[in-house]
Design a protein around this motif. Structure first.
Motif, mmCIF file in Angstrom:
data_model
loop_
_atom_site.group_PDB
_atom_site.id
_atom_site.type_symbol
_atom_site.label_atom_id
_atom_site.label_comp_id
_atom_site.label_asym_id
_atom_site.label_seq_id
_atom_site.Cartn_x
_atom_site.Cartn_y
_atom_site.Cartn_z
ATOM 1 N N GLN A 37 0.843 -1.192 0.000
ATOM 2 C CA GLN A 37 0.000 0.000 0.000
ATOM 3 C C GLN A 37 0.881 1.245 0.000
ATOM 4 O OE1 GLN A 37 -2.579 -0.296 3.400
ATOM 5 N NE2 GLN A 37 -3.823 -1.933 2.507
ATOM 6 N N SER A 38 0.315 2.344 -0.446
ATOM 7 C CA SER A 38 1.072 3.598 -0.469
ATOM 8 C C SER A 38 1.572 3.969 0.923
ATOM 9 C CB SER A 38 0.201 4.722 -1.043
ATOM 10 O OG SER A 38 -0.176 4.431 -2.370
ATOM 11 N N ARG A 39 0.750 3.699 1.935
ATOM 12 C CA ARG A 39 1.152 4.010 3.308
ATOM 13 C C ARG A 39 2.377 3.196 3.725
ATOM 14 N NH1 ARG A 39 -1.441 6.503 7.418
ATOM 15 N NH2 ARG A 39 -3.315 6.626 6.132
ATOM 16 N N THR A 40 2.451 1.959 3.252
ATOM 17 C CA THR A 40 3.606 1.113 3.577
ATOM 18 C C THR A 40 4.886 1.687 2.981
ATOM 19 O OG1 THR A 40 2.193 -0.851 3.643
ATOM 20 C CG2 THR A 40 4.564 -1.209 3.364
ATOM 21 N N VAL A 41 4.804 2.149 1.745
ATOM 22 C CA VAL A 41 5.967 2.739 1.091
ATOM 23 C C VAL A 41 6.385 4.015 1.824
ATOM 24 C CG1 VAL A 41 6.890 3.624 -1.073
ATOM 25 C CG2 VAL A 41 5.220 1.769 -1.108
ATOM 26 N N GLU A 42 5.401 4.814 2.214
ATOM 27 C CA GLU A 42 5.704 6.058 2.937
ATOM 28 C C GLU A 42 6.379 5.771 4.270
ATOM 29 O OE1 GLU A 42 3.229 9.692 5.091
ATOM 30 O OE2 GLU A 42 2.298 8.597 3.429
ATOM 31 N N ARG A 43 5.874 4.768 4.981
ATOM 32 C CA ARG A 43 6.465 4.424 6.279
ATOM 33 C C ARG A 43 7.873 3.858 6.118
ATOM 34 N NH1 ARG A 43 1.158 1.528 9.110
ATOM 35 N NH2 ARG A 43 0.084 3.477 9.674
ATOM 36 N N ALA A 44 8.100 3.118 5.056
ATOM 37 C CA ALA A 44 9.444 2.589 4.812
ATOM 38 C C ALA A 44 10.426 3.727 4.560
ATOM 39 C CB ALA A 44 9.414 1.633 3.624
ATOM 40 N N ALA A 45 9.997 4.718 3.768
ATOM 41 C CA ALA A 45 10.858 5.871 3.504
ATOM 42 C C ALA A 45 11.104 6.672 4.778
ATOM 43 C CB ALA A 45 10.223 6.762 2.435
ATOM 44 N N LEU A 46 10.073 6.799 5.621
ATOM 45 C CA LEU A 46 10.228 7.517 6.885
ATOM 46 C C LEU A 46 11.180 6.775 7.818
ATOM 47 C CD1 LEU A 46 9.463 9.811 8.790
ATOM 48 C CD2 LEU A 46 7.451 8.479 9.484
#
Length: 348
Positions: A37-46
């Motif tokens: 999910q997009s949220r997963t990608v965002e959290r990985a980058a964070l």
């Protein structure tokens, strides 16, 4: 009533062809079978961004505790041993822990790369930013080894910190890009504001560079032994560092009033306000540590604050434009941008 047994999800069997594909290109193999999910990608980058800050703070702890040569060689801790031996002191444990955190950082960056590579549709820009972080981590690990081998030469220590700042820059950019599309960037403010923000970025870089000189000339060499220092007046460089800090604060203060006066979008105004609050906290810590002769805890907090200041400056810069999805709509209507641009730039 009888409860129905939980449905078991069969584990897919890997064929010899799958194994060959996984060995040949593991990232493509994972991407073909997983869509985060997009949220997963965002959290990985964070997570990668957070770890890039953590490694700076722990590196500062190594220096502030005099543990820079706790492991006197590299890549081993001591000759013939990758880990500290019983004969070494707690300095070795501190330095070795910081080295081990590099692997955690690599894991966070690797997770960000895998998540970005697996996202659908595929976004090459995110993957490139992830790989850029990986190579920066590898380069800084090698430079960290050189720092040890040359006995904590202050110029190599300064380069080590600046390369870590470059890592934070790329990590912050990737985190921002996970929350926006791949459309062409569209400015939300006029050229006058953009130029003011670029001046803020330039002075912030000078502030960070002066801070590395303060570190190289100051009373925390990183080891209790005879360590070379930069041959300049520590107090003089500290005062220059303070001048750059006041310029950054002044530019941020002026920028906030400017954006508010022209009715700029809320996003840039919020980022500038956040940066101003970070700068106030960092300024208080800086002056207290200066007049209390650089206590270790405050110097460590100041290093952490330096990372937050730079991230804050980057967020201000990135808030000046928006990027919609390739097929999506921008967040700000065109007429709103035109009104803002006209109010800032004046009649054409």
């Amino acid at each position: 009533m009888h409860k129905r047994p939980p449905t078991m999800v069969p584990v897919p069997k890997l064929t010899p062809t799958d194994l060959v594909a996984a060995l040949r290109n593991p990232l493509a193999f994972i991407a073909d079978r997983w869509t985060p999910q997009s949220r997963t990608v965002e959290r990985a980058a964070l997570a990668a961004l957070v770890m890039s800050v953590v490694i700076v703070v722990t590196g500062g702890a190594v220096r502030l505790t005099g543990s820079g040569l706790g492991c006197p060689t590299w890549p081993e801790c001591t000759a013939g041993s990758l880990t500290p031996t019983d004969a070494l002191s707690y300095h070795s444990a501190i330095e070795f822990t910081n080295r081990m955190l590099t692997y955690v950082l690599c894991a966070a960056v690797g997770w960000a790369i895998i998540a970005a590579r697996s996202q659908k549709p595929f976004r090459r820009s995110l993957t490139r930013l992830g790989w850029a972080q990986f190579w920066l981590v590898m380069s800084n690990a090698i430079l960290g080894g050189i720092v040890v081998l040359v006995g904590l030469n202050p110029y190599t220590v300064a380069a080590h910190f600046l390369l870590a700042t470059a890592l934070i820059t790329v990590a912050a950019l990737m985190w921002q890009r996970t929350r926006e599309g791949d459309g062409e960037p569209r400015p939300l403010v006029g050229k006058a504001v953009q130029q003011l923000v670029w001046a803020l970025v330039a002075v912030s870089l000078l502030l960070i560079a002066a801070g590395t000189v303060v570190t190289g000339a100051g009373p925390h060499p990183g080891d209790s032994g005879d360590v070379e220092r930069i041959d300049v007046s520590w107090s003089g460089v500290a005062e220059l560092h303070a001048v750059f800090a006041w310029i950054v604060v002044s530019l941020t203060f002026a920028l906030w009033f400017f954006l508010k006066g022209v009715g700029a979008p809320q996003g840039p105004r919020d980022r500038v306000r956040e940066l101003f609050l970070i700068l106030l906290g960092q300024g208080v810590i800086g002056y207290v540590q200066y007049f209390t002769h650089l206590p270790t805890v405050l110097v460590g907090l100041h290093m952490f604050g330096s990372c937050l200041v730079w991230i804050g400056v980057l967020r201000v810069l990135l808030s000046l434009r928006e990027r919609a999805d390739v097929t999506g709509d921008a967040a700000l209507p065109a007429q709103s941008y035109d009104a803002v641009s006209a109010s800032i730039s004046g009649p054409r």
